[in-house]
Enzyme design. Sequence first.
Site, PDB file in Angstrom:
ATOM      1  CE  LYS A  67      53.436  31.186   3.456  1.00 33.21           C
ATOM      2  NZ  LYS A  67      52.662  30.633   4.392  1.00 33.21           N
ATOM      3  CE  LYS A  91      51.241  26.377  -5.516  1.00 27.34           C
ATOM      4  NZ  LYS A  91      50.275  25.736  -4.363  1.00 27.34           N
ATOM      5  CE  LYS A 103      48.631  22.193   0.074  1.00 31.04           C
ATOM      6  NZ  LYS A 103      48.519  23.567  -0.632  1.00 31.04           N
ATOM      7  CB  THR A 187      43.757  32.040  -4.210  1.00 35.99           C
ATOM      8  OG1 THR A 187      45.447  31.760  -3.399  1.00 35.99           O
ATOM      9  CG2 THR A 187      43.975  30.607  -5.077  1.00 35.99           C
ATOM     10  CG  ASN A 219      38.801  32.650  -0.319  1.00 32.77           C
ATOM     11  OD1 ASN A 219      38.107  33.046  -0.783  1.00 32.77           O
ATOM     12  ND2 ASN A 219      40.479  32.461  -0.909  1.00 32.77           N
ATOM     13  CB  SER A 349      51.805  33.926   1.281  1.00 39.55           C
ATOM     14  OG  SER A 349      50.272  33.236   1.610  1.00 39.55           O
TER      15      SER A 349
HETATM   16  N1  GLU Z   1      47.647  26.806   0.376  1.00 35.92           N
HETATM   17  C1  GLU Z   1      48.260  27.640  -0.464  1.00 35.92           C
HETATM   18  C2  GLU Z   1      48.497  26.908  -1.851  1.00 35.92           C
HETATM   19  O1  GLU Z   1      48.507  25.796  -2.389  1.00 35.92           O
HETATM   20  C3  GLU Z   1      48.666  28.612  -0.230  1.00 35.92           C
HETATM   21  C4  GLU Z   1      50.018  28.385   0.617  1.00 35.92           C
HETATM   22  C5  GLU Z   1      50.483  29.689   1.373  1.00 35.92           C
HETATM   23  O2  GLU Z   1      50.349  31.024   1.043  1.00 35.92           O
HETATM   24  O3  GLU Z   1      51.634  29.639   1.693  1.00 35.92           O
HETATM   25  O4  GLU Z   1      49.024  27.673  -3.055  1.00 35.92           O
END
Ligand code: GLU
Length: 420
Positions: A67, A91, A103, A187, A219, A349
């Site tokens: 993810k 994370k 990513k 976030t 954002n 998410s």
């Molecule tokens: N891009 C965000 C992060 O770095 C969200 C990733 C997601 O929701 O999968 O945490």
Amino acid sequence: MGNMLSAARARMHRAADKLDLAQETVERLDYPTETLAFSIPLRRDDGSLEQLKGWRCRYDSTLGPTKGGIRFHPSVCEDEVQTLAFLMTMKCALMGLPFGGGKGGVSVDAGDLSLMEKERVARGYVRSAARILSPDRDVPAPDVATGTREMAWMVDEYGALTGGIEPHAFTGKPVALGGIEGRTPATGRGGLLALEAMRESLGLDGSDGLSIALQGFGNAGTWFARAAVDAGHRVVAISDSSGMVSDAQGLDIDAVIEAKEKGGSVTDYDGGETSDDGSAIVEVECDVLVLAALGGVIADADDVGKLSCKAIVEIANRPILSAADEPLREAGIDVVPDILANGGGVTISHAEWVQGRTGLGWDAEEVDDYLQEKMEDAAEQVRDLMEDKGLDMRTAAYGVALRRLCAAISATGTAEDFGG
Ligand code: GLU
């Protein structure tokens, strides 16, 4: 292996050294499982053709489908994508989510693209990466310079390629298209929940509102600022790529948002003091410096020497580089690390993914409750490990993540079980 990834890994090993974990389980996390590199041919509006470079990394899937977001930025490269996928692995584990880390990114200046060009890049990305994406294998989301509209294009392209309707193949979609209420603010709001949960550990306890300087007004930054002011804190300075606006009495956040929407920058705010040097935000005297722009803004001891804050919250991914960790410890400035502070985004998410998988909707209140519960739970685990082992907050956050990951990896057996 790239320099960024090896520096990120060093933080993981620092945590592993303080815990009793089977060495081989930690080493399993040293390298990404797979990284797809590809080119995206972009037909520009003027008729010319450009070849953009793109990547998607699935770092580790021990805990579930990988993810993580997809970013559009000129600095994107394989090393950065792998490093950010490594951070997503940590994370998701820290937040207790059934996800691994992934990513993606495209090396492109999104500000230089027309809307139609952006759509072509988003759809081209999915055509190139489709073979490793899937709602049960690798699930993208927004990141730097991508948002709900990019996800709408991407999920549409993905459906056209697979012939199915799979809303949970992407998260961060528009609510009207299978997204979830509360994902966009998650976030920023989660960042404030993390700060509140860590106030005592940061030496900022008490009921008084905190003074906050905020770098980055995208954002996550705007939603953090809104949540902070609603909770009684003062945002005394905000910067973006064009400059900085400050007011020791506290800025009117709605007015700053409106000014940026109209004029393009926070410096269009009518009131307070403005400066065209946004980088000076790190020098503003405040309780908490919130870094919500890009990576690498506090890179070394010199950068640490400029700070006038008591604590830092990392809302962006890796705004502080590992060379600054020791100088920060010496300066007594503790950091709420990115893998905790911005974990609210991927947490919601997860709610969106569950919603898409089950076909059962979540309302805004359920989403807010879930965010609060997950942020407070993760913060509590980090606090307990800090106290138990005398660790700084970042090392403890990696420690909580590693304990979960290594328990899962060792469930299939380690050298000890196999008599090695
Ligand atoms: N891009 C965000 C992060 O770095 C969200 C990733 C997601 O929701 O999968 O945490």
